[in-house]
Design an enzyme around this catalytic site. Structure first.
Site, PDB file in Angstrom:
ATOM      1  N   SER A 188      74.588  11.413 -27.632  1.00  0.00           N
ATOM      2  CA  SER A 188      74.514  10.339 -28.627  1.00  0.00           C
ATOM      3  C   SER A 188      75.922   9.805 -28.864  1.00  0.00           C
ATOM      4  CB  SER A 188      73.971  10.906 -29.933  1.00  0.00           C
ATOM      5  OG  SER A 188      74.138   9.984 -30.982  1.00  0.00           O
ATOM      6  N   TYR A 239      74.199  17.735 -36.221  1.00  0.00           N
ATOM      7  CA  TYR A 239      73.603  16.899 -35.160  1.00  0.00           C
ATOM      8  C   TYR A 239      74.694  16.395 -34.212  1.00  0.00           C
ATOM      9  CZ  TYR A 239      71.384  12.932 -32.833  1.00  0.00           C
ATOM     10  OH  TYR A 239      70.933  12.051 -31.878  1.00  0.00           O
TER      11      TYR A 239
HETATM   12  N1  LIG Z   1      66.816   6.970 -31.366  1.00  0.00           N
HETATM   13  C1  LIG Z   1      68.121   6.906 -31.471  1.00  0.00           C
HETATM   14  O1  LIG Z   1      68.651   6.030 -32.171  1.00  0.00           O
HETATM   15  C2  LIG Z   1      68.993   7.889 -30.730  1.00  0.00           C
HETATM   16  C3  LIG Z   1      70.370   7.678 -30.723  1.00  0.00           C
HETATM   17  C4  LIG Z   1      71.197   8.562 -30.054  1.00  0.00           C
HETATM   18  C5  LIG Z   1      70.647   9.635 -29.385  1.00  0.00           C
HETATM   19  N2  LIG Z   1      69.305   9.832 -29.400  1.00  0.00           N
HETATM   20  C6  LIG Z   1      68.794  11.015 -28.689  1.00  0.00           C
HETATM   21  O2  LIG Z   1      67.778  10.618 -27.785  1.00  0.00           O
HETATM   22  C7  LIG Z   1      66.802  11.656 -27.661  1.00  0.00           C
HETATM   23  C8  LIG Z   1      65.427  11.092 -27.917  1.00  0.00           C
HETATM   24  O3  LIG Z   1      65.389  10.546 -29.222  1.00  0.00           O
HETATM   25  P1  LIG Z   1      64.211   9.590 -29.726  1.00  0.00           P
HETATM   26  O4  LIG Z   1      64.815   8.693 -30.712  1.00  0.00           O
HETATM   27  O5  LIG Z   1      63.465   9.031 -28.578  1.00  0.00           O
HETATM   28  O6  LIG Z   1      63.293  10.650 -30.503  1.00  0.00           O
HETATM   29  P2  LIG Z   1      61.801  10.510 -31.042  1.00  0.00           P
HETATM   30  O7  LIG Z   1      61.317   9.107 -30.983  1.00  0.00           O
HETATM   31  O8  LIG Z   1      61.782  11.229 -32.335  1.00  0.00           O
HETATM   32  O9  LIG Z   1      60.947  11.327 -29.957  1.00  0.00           O
HETATM   33  C9  LIG Z   1      61.170  12.682 -29.836  1.00  0.00           C
HETATM   34  C10 LIG Z   1      60.272  13.279 -28.757  1.00  0.00           C
HETATM   35  O10 LIG Z   1      60.536  14.666 -28.710  1.00  0.00           O
HETATM   36  C11 LIG Z   1      59.362  15.424 -29.019  1.00  0.00           C
HETATM   37  N3  LIG Z   1      59.791  16.533 -29.858  1.00  0.00           N
HETATM   38  C12 LIG Z   1      60.356  16.458 -31.084  1.00  0.00           C
HETATM   39  N4  LIG Z   1      60.643  17.682 -31.533  1.00  0.00           N
HETATM   40  C13 LIG Z   1      60.247  18.546 -30.573  1.00  0.00           C
HETATM   41  C14 LIG Z   1      60.278  19.954 -30.449  1.00  0.00           C
HETATM   42  N5  LIG Z   1      60.748  20.718 -31.419  1.00  0.00           N
HETATM   43  N6  LIG Z   1      59.789  20.518 -29.330  1.00  0.00           N
HETATM   44  C15 LIG Z   1      59.275  19.754 -28.341  1.00  0.00           C
HETATM   45  N7  LIG Z   1      59.237  18.418 -28.393  1.00  0.00           N
HETATM   46  C16 LIG Z   1      59.699  17.826 -29.499  1.00  0.00           C
HETATM   47  C17 LIG Z   1      58.430  14.428 -29.721  1.00  0.00           C
HETATM   48  O11 LIG Z   1      57.075  14.690 -29.445  1.00  0.00           O
HETATM   49  P3  LIG Z   1      56.130  15.642 -30.329  1.00  0.00           P
HETATM   50  O12 LIG Z   1      56.328  15.214 -31.738  1.00  0.00           O
HETATM   51  O13 LIG Z   1      54.778  15.405 -29.781  1.00  0.00           O
HETATM   52  O14 LIG Z   1      56.607  17.007 -30.038  1.00  0.00           O
HETATM   53  C18 LIG Z   1      58.806  13.122 -29.039  1.00  0.00           C
HETATM   54  O15 LIG Z   1      58.134  13.011 -27.811  1.00  0.00           O
HETATM   55  C19 LIG Z   1      67.223  12.740 -28.651  1.00  0.00           C
HETATM   56  O16 LIG Z   1      67.927  13.745 -27.974  1.00  0.00           O
HETATM   57  C20 LIG Z   1      68.149  12.019 -29.616  1.00  0.00           C
HETATM   58  O17 LIG Z   1      69.064  12.880 -30.216  1.00  0.00           O
HETATM   59  C21 LIG Z   1      68.462   8.990 -30.059  1.00  0.00           C
END
Ligand SMILES: NC(=O)c1ccc[n+]([C@@H]2O[C@H](COP(=O)([O-])OP(=O)(O)OC[C@H]3O[C@@H](n4cnc5c(N)ncnc54)[C@H](OP(=O)(O)O)[C@@H]3O)[C@@H](O)[C@H]2O)c1
Length: 321
Positions: free
Chosen positions: A193, A206
């Site tokens: 991130s 985080y």
């Molecule tokens: N969105 C942003 O702005 C952003 C920015 C920087 C970095 N990131 C990084 O990008 C990655 C993806 O983020 P995102 O925004 O796409 O997240 P998201 O929309 O919250 O999706 C998270 C995914 O992970 C699964 N998940 C969550 N907790 C879990 C657990 N304990 N065990 C197994 N699966 C789990 C969820 O499915 P279930 O609920 O079905 O398990 C979902 O498929 C992360 O590493 C995040 O830190 C995101």
């Protein structure tokens, strides 16, 4: 005397031009290549479908993980999707399988669990030729918070965030790297991130887990490059997903699909990347602020901004109760 002064001035002027020229050569040109010319003009030369038959994506029922899964399927890879909810996994597997005509398998595990998760994943993936691993799963704070208040609210959270954001990356890599090495090819994409590379108070645990992902990816790439393995650490800013709570995509918070298409265009060009030009520019502005006005100034600006976000979040929570 005057002549001496003007000689010193022209020497200093020459030195300054030399230093600026050197910095342009050393930092600005590589930045332009990695973020603009490379991805946008030449494009990635990495053929993911040639890495192996299967791709494994963690956290793949939503957001960025689901977008990676769709893009990999579109390129012809079979998929193993891993998330917590079997019901959601089956829906996404059918959606992607039907749309792209590839085999999709699912594994339901909670990455906040212990080492047993990886036994289950190993068992369910034995014999698969996995050429691409996307370590995407990650969890964050519900809102920015001081470390001790975060701990008081839920002591287990500190353990869970490290398990989901760090242990998942190291353990999944340990599971699939040997197979890639034996084929002398493979790609591992780790979701870090922008929080891991800029000051990020009130999300300190985080952002530290994300800094770990950058460092781990960087050193691992050096260790295994000669084995034909490509390891990339991707550092998004805001993307419109459940985690960011941003519903409407914009230039600075793109949809996961837009973000992933852009990030994949940097594969083979940059091993540590914001993955998306507006996010790269954001990192640049912050690093420029640090360089010109000092690191403390940049930290204070970010702190003020995040304190505002925290205040709004707490107000919203109070209204909901
Ligand atoms: N969105 C942003 O702005 C952003 C920015 C920087 C970095 N990131 C990084 O990008 C990655 C993806 O983020 P995102 O925004 O796409 O997240 P998201 O929309 O919250 O999706 C998270 C995914 O992970 C699964 N998940 C969550 N907790 C879990 C657990 N304990 N065990 C197994 N699966 C789990 C969820 O499915 P279930 O609920 O079905 O398990 C979902 O498929 C992360 O590493 C995040 O830190 C995101």
């Amino acid at each position: 005397m005057e002549e001496n002064n003007s000689q010193v001035l022209s020497l200093l002027g020459g030195l300054a031009i030399g230093i600026v020229g050197f910095q342009v050569f050393r930092k600005v040109l590589p930045w332009i290549y990695a973020n603009v010319v490379g991805p946008k003009v030449f494009g990635s030369s990495v053929d993911l479908a040639k890495m192996g038959e299967w791709a494994v994506v963690t956290g793949s029922t939503d957001g960025i993980g689901k977008a990676y899964a769709k893009e990999l399927a579109r390129r012809g890879l079979k998929l193993v999707l891993i998330s917590r909810s079997l019901e959601k996994l089956n829906v996404v597997a059918k959606e992607i399988g039907d749309k792209y005509g590839v085999e999709v398998r699912v594994i339901d595990v909670d990455f906040t669990g212990g080492a047993e998760i990886y036994d289950k994943i190993r068992e369910k993936t034995t014999g698969l030729n996995v050429g691409v691993l996307v370590n995407n799963v990650g969890i964050s704070y519900s809102h920015p918070e001081y470390f001790l208040d975060c701990y008081k609210a839920d002591p287990k959270f500190l353990r869970n965030i490290v398990a989901a954001n760090i242990h998942s990356v190291t353990h999944m890599t340990a599971l699939f790297l040997p197979g890639m090495i034996s084929q002398r090819r493979g790609v591992i994409i780790n979701l870090s991130s922008t929080a891991g590379v800029i000051p990020n108070p009130l999300l300190s645990v985080y952002s530290s887990t994300k800094a770990f992902v950058n460092k781990f990816s960087d050193d691992l790439q050096t260790e295994y490059k000669e084995h034909g393995i490509l390891i990339q650490s991707v550092q998004p800013g805001f993307v419109a997903t459940n985690m960011s709570k941003i519903r409407k995509a914009s230039v600075f918070a793109p949809s996961p699909e837009t973000y992933v298409r852009s990030a994949l265009s940097t594969l083979g060009i940059a091993t540590q990347t914001a993955g998306y030009l507006p996010h790269a520019l954001l990192q640049l502005v912050i690093h420029f602020t640090e360089a010109v006005f000092g690191e403390q100034f940049a930290r204070n600006v970010v702190l003020k901004n995040i304190l505002g976000t925290r205040k709004r979040a707490l107000r919203r929570l109070a209204k909901e109760q």
